[in-house]
Motif scaffolding. Structure first.
Motif, PDB file in Angstrom:
ATOM      1  N   ALA A 327      28.423  36.502  35.860  1.00 22.89           N
ATOM      2  CA  ALA A 327      28.445  36.571  34.397  1.00 22.89           C
ATOM      3  C   ALA A 327      29.816  37.015  33.891  1.00 22.89           C
ATOM      4  O   ALA A 327      30.295  36.525  32.862  1.00 22.89           O
ATOM      5  CB  ALA A 327      27.366  37.538  33.910  1.00 22.89           C
ATOM      6  N   VAL A 328      30.464  37.919  34.622  1.00 22.03           N
ATOM      7  CA  VAL A 328      31.799  38.374  34.247  1.00 22.03           C
ATOM      8  C   VAL A 328      32.806  37.236  34.360  1.00 22.03           C
ATOM      9  O   VAL A 328      33.676  37.066  33.495  1.00 22.03           O
ATOM     10  CB  VAL A 328      32.214  39.575  35.116  1.00 22.03           C
ATOM     11  CG1 VAL A 328      33.671  39.946  34.866  1.00 22.03           C
ATOM     12  CG2 VAL A 328      31.303  40.765  34.849  1.00 22.03           C
ATOM     13  N   VAL A 329      32.704  36.440  35.426  1.00 19.03           N
ATOM     14  CA  VAL A 329      33.630  35.310  35.600  1.00 19.03           C
ATOM     15  C   VAL A 329      33.438  34.291  34.487  1.00 19.03           C
ATOM     16  O   VAL A 329      34.410  33.764  33.927  1.00 19.03           O
ATOM     17  CB  VAL A 329      33.440  34.663  36.980  1.00 19.03           C
ATOM     18  CG1 VAL A 329      34.320  33.408  37.108  1.00 19.03           C
ATOM     19  CG2 VAL A 329      33.799  35.649  38.087  1.00 19.03           C
ATOM     20  N   TYR A 330      32.172  34.009  34.138  1.00 23.54           N
ATOM     21  CA  TYR A 330      31.928  33.087  33.018  1.00 23.54           C
ATOM     22  C   TYR A 330      32.534  33.636  31.729  1.00 23.54           C
ATOM     23  O   TYR A 330      33.144  32.898  30.940  1.00 23.54           O
ATOM     24  CB  TYR A 330      30.424  32.888  32.832  1.00 23.54           C
ATOM     25  CG  TYR A 330      29.808  31.884  33.775  1.00 23.54           C
ATOM     26  CD1 TYR A 330      30.308  30.578  33.878  1.00 23.54           C
ATOM     27  CD2 TYR A 330      28.702  32.226  34.552  1.00 23.54           C
ATOM     28  CE1 TYR A 330      29.724  29.655  34.735  1.00 23.54           C
ATOM     29  CE2 TYR A 330      28.119  31.313  35.413  1.00 23.54           C
ATOM     30  CZ  TYR A 330      28.630  30.027  35.509  1.00 23.54           C
ATOM     31  OH  TYR A 330      28.061  29.115  36.363  1.00 23.54           O
ATOM     32  N   ALA A 331      32.376  34.941  31.485  1.00 16.29           N
ATOM     33  CA  ALA A 331      32.914  35.545  30.269  1.00 16.29           C
ATOM     34  C   ALA A 331      34.437  35.466  30.244  1.00 16.29           C
ATOM     35  O   ALA A 331      35.037  35.228  29.183  1.00 16.29           O
ATOM     36  CB  ALA A 331      32.454  37.003  30.171  1.00 16.29           C
ATOM     37  N   LEU A 332      35.062  35.650  31.389  1.00 14.84           N
ATOM     38  CA  LEU A 332      36.513  35.544  31.459  1.00 14.84           C
ATOM     39  C   LEU A 332      36.966  34.123  31.150  1.00 14.84           C
ATOM     40  O   LEU A 332      37.940  33.908  30.414  1.00 14.84           O
ATOM     41  CB  LEU A 332      37.008  35.980  32.839  1.00 14.84           C
ATOM     42  CG  LEU A 332      38.517  35.863  33.089  1.00 14.84           C
ATOM     43  CD1 LEU A 332      39.288  36.701  32.074  1.00 14.84           C
ATOM     44  CD2 LEU A 332      38.856  36.283  34.514  1.00 14.84           C
ATOM     45  N   ARG A 333      36.263  33.145  31.709  1.00 14.70           N
ATOM     46  CA  ARG A 333      36.604  31.748  31.414  1.00 14.70           C
ATOM     47  C   ARG A 333      36.483  31.463  29.923  1.00 14.70           C
ATOM     48  O   ARG A 333      37.332  30.783  29.329  1.00 14.70           O
ATOM     49  CB  ARG A 333      35.682  30.809  32.202  1.00 14.70           C
ATOM     50  CG  ARG A 333      35.937  30.773  33.698  1.00 14.70           C
ATOM     51  CD  ARG A 333      34.986  29.792  34.369  1.00 14.70           C
ATOM     52  NE  ARG A 333      35.316  29.584  35.775  1.00 14.70           N
ATOM     53  CZ  ARG A 333      34.712  28.689  36.547  1.00 14.70           C
ATOM     54  NH1 ARG A 333      33.753  27.924  36.057  1.00 14.70           N
ATOM     55  NH2 ARG A 333      35.064  28.553  37.808  1.00 14.70           N
ATOM     56  N   ASP A 334      35.420  31.989  29.300  1.00 12.76           N
ATOM     57  CA  ASP A 334      35.232  31.759  27.870  1.00 12.76           C
ATOM     58  C   ASP A 334      36.352  32.407  27.067  1.00 12.76           C
ATOM     59  O   ASP A 334      36.833  31.835  26.079  1.00 12.76           O
ATOM     60  CB  ASP A 334      33.882  32.330  27.426  1.00 12.76           C
ATOM     61  CG  ASP A 334      32.703  31.519  27.968  1.00 12.76           C
ATOM     62  OD1 ASP A 334      32.918  30.364  28.373  1.00 12.76           O
ATOM     63  OD2 ASP A 334      31.576  32.059  27.988  1.00 12.76           O
ATOM     64  N   ALA A 353      41.627  38.036  39.565  1.00  9.74           N
ATOM     65  CA  ALA A 353      41.717  36.828  38.749  1.00  9.74           C
ATOM     66  C   ALA A 353      43.175  36.595  38.376  1.00  9.74           C
ATOM     67  O   ALA A 353      43.953  37.546  38.237  1.00  9.74           O
ATOM     68  CB  ALA A 353      40.874  36.964  37.488  1.00  9.74           C
ATOM     69  N   ALA A 354      43.529  35.333  38.226  1.00 11.82           N
ATOM     70  CA  ALA A 354      44.898  34.950  37.867  1.00 11.82           C
ATOM     71  C   ALA A 354      44.898  34.348  36.467  1.00 11.82           C
ATOM     72  O   ALA A 354      44.310  33.288  36.244  1.00 11.82           O
ATOM     73  CB  ALA A 354      45.452  33.953  38.882  1.00 11.82           C
ATOM     74  N   LEU A 355      45.543  35.036  35.531  1.00 12.45           N
ATOM     75  CA  LEU A 355      45.671  34.524  34.169  1.00 12.45           C
ATOM     76  C   LEU A 355      47.041  33.873  33.998  1.00 12.45           C
ATOM     77  O   LEU A 355      48.007  34.274  34.653  1.00 12.45           O
ATOM     78  CB  LEU A 355      45.516  35.655  33.151  1.00 12.45           C
ATOM     79  CG  LEU A 355      44.253  36.510  33.235  1.00 12.45           C
ATOM     80  CD1 LEU A 355      44.216  37.490  32.075  1.00 12.45           C
ATOM     81  CD2 LEU A 355      43.005  35.645  33.242  1.00 12.45           C
ATOM     82  N   PRO A 356      47.151  32.897  33.107  1.00 12.16           N
ATOM     83  CA  PRO A 356      48.453  32.254  32.890  1.00 12.16           C
ATOM     84  C   PRO A 356      49.516  33.267  32.486  1.00 12.16           C
ATOM     85  O   PRO A 356      49.307  34.097  31.602  1.00 12.16           O
ATOM     86  CB  PRO A 356      48.167  31.261  31.756  1.00 12.16           C
ATOM     87  CG  PRO A 356      46.691  31.012  31.836  1.00 12.16           C
ATOM     88  CD  PRO A 356      46.081  32.295  32.296  1.00 12.16           C
TER      89      PRO A 356
END
Length: 429
Positions: A327-334, A353-356
């Motif tokens: 659920a946390v990964v989905y929230a991060l994607r959103d 996680a790798a953010l731009p």
């Protein structure tokens, strides 16, 4: 000309003092490569003994120099930029491996490369169960960063494998802390990022090397598929040494899957260790239990034990209950508006996680705030490990203020003069 020469005298005088302590060739003016989180340093000194390190810290205290310890420098920028860096204290000469009467422990100098410790122990069929992704890291750097690899699933992180540490406080006074004391090594130095003291050596747990290792891998397309596999009783029933996931930044949801029988967008990989027959039996059972495209191999996946973020990306460490990680990964994607690369210990709920890296600072701060809101509701947390210097100015890298009291108390107790990496840990509420 005379004024310019006079203005250089304090710097030359300090370099001479550093050289007298460390020896010719082991003290120099800092260069561009010695920056810490984008903050330039003034000098670099490499003490050859603990006594030299004591003198360096006493000199730093006398002249109010801000000190940042550095091993191999693989994680020197983790945790944000200090407010100033006067002296980079290189621990590379504080190295060595000392066997103890107890074959289950070994004392290692802070500047010792982890690969050197592994090579020495391998001669007698033993190993450390510290396996951080930083291949060139020193023992001190791993402890200071609290850097753990896949084997943390069974053996825990550095704090669980350190039985004692020797260190110097902000005044250069030596101290030893053993497990069972009021302040454990974990509370004191693991994860402190060089902000509380200078690690001299650590006594680490040693274990026999396993005769056999097999990785069982299964493709996963979504965080939910990862969740279903990890939460199933099949994984833990196989007695894994590690449970890792790799979820790349794949094209947006809805794109067709690749042909049946080929690897999916991501991978869940389980490491099994032990005797050859036992490991093979457990691996066969797990492959059958997973079905589909599950397979076993004697080699790890190419991404195993590597971080997902590249050198120009923002690296974020996420910790959440295992059952909530998807659920946390989905929230991060959103929050980002696109898939992001996630990799790490799915069996523990601890991933990176790798953010731009080209996100505007305000946008990056908003994404982190949204992520932390989701994590707070799920008893999790996140921390920015590496980011462009401009981001440190607009976000709290360690998370909500609720995490600050302990950090403030430790800093005020062990380093009230802000000698070590000032600004990395808060000195007040």
């Amino acid at each position: 000309m005379e004024n310019a020469t006079a203005s250089n005298r304090p710097a030359l005088g300090m370099q001479g003092r550093l050289a007298r302590i460390c020896g010719p060739g082991f003290a120099r003016p800092a260069g561009a490569a010695d920056e810490v989180g984008g903050v330039p340093a003034r000098w670099v000194a490499a003490p050859g003994t603990a006594a030299d390190a004591v003198e360096l810290l006493r000199l730093a205290a006398e002249h109010d120099l801000a000190v940042v310890p550095r091993g191999a420098g693989t994680k020197i920028d983790w945790g944000g930029a200090p407010s100033r860096v006067d002296l980079v204290l290189d621990t590379g000469r504080l190295a060595g491996i000392e066997e103890s009467a107890d074959p289950s422990t070994v004392e290692v100098g802070a500047g010792t490369p982890l690969r050197a410790v592994r090579a020495v122990l391998a001669r007698t069929g033993r190993r450390l169960t510290l396996d951080p992704p930083s291949a060139d890291a020193t023992v001190g750097g791993v402890i200071a960063a609290d850097e753990a690899g896949p084997l943390r699933h069974r053996y825990g992180g550095p704090a669980d494998q350190v039985s004692a540490v020797r260190y110097l406080d902000a005044h250069g006074a030596p101290a030893t802390v053993s497990r069972g004391a009021d302040v454990t090594p974990a509370q004191l130095l693991c994860g402190s990022r060089g902000t509380l003291g200078l690690l001299l050596s650590a006594t680490l747990r040693v274990r026999p090397a396993p005769p056999s290792r097999i990785w069982v891998s299964h493709p996963v397309w979504t965080p939910l598929e990862m969740h279903d596999l990890v939460q199933g009783a099949r994984v833990e029933a196989a007695e894994p040494a590690a449970v890792e996931v790799d979820l790349p930044a794949v094209p947006p949801r809805g794109q067709r899957r690749v042909a049946a029988g080929t690897a999916g967008a991501g991978t869940l990989a389980i490491l099994l260790e032990g005797g050859p027959a036992d490991v093979r039996e457990r691996a066969d059972w797990l492959v059958d239990a997973f079905g589909g495209d599950a397979h076993a191999t004697g080699r790890p996946p190419p991404w195993w034990g590597r971080y997902p973020a590249g050198p120009t990306e923002i690296a974020v460490r996420i910790e959440a209950p295992v059952g909530e990680l998807h659920a946390v990964v989905y929230a991060l994607r959103d929050a980002v508006g696109a898939p992001v690369a996630v990799r790490g210990s799915a069996g523990l709920g601890s991933v990176q996680a790798a953010l731009p890296g080209d996100l505007p600072p305000g946008r990056a701060a908003a994404i982190l705030a949204a992520l932390r809101g989701v994590l707070l509701a799920r008893r999790g947390r996140c921390e920015v490990l590496v980011a462009p210097p401009r981001l440190w100015q607009v976000t709290d890298v360690r998370g909500p203020r609720s995490h600050r009291p302990r950090a403030v108390a430790l800093k005020q107790h062990f380093d009230p003069q802000q000698r070590f990496a000032p600004g990395r840990l808060p000195d007040r509420e």
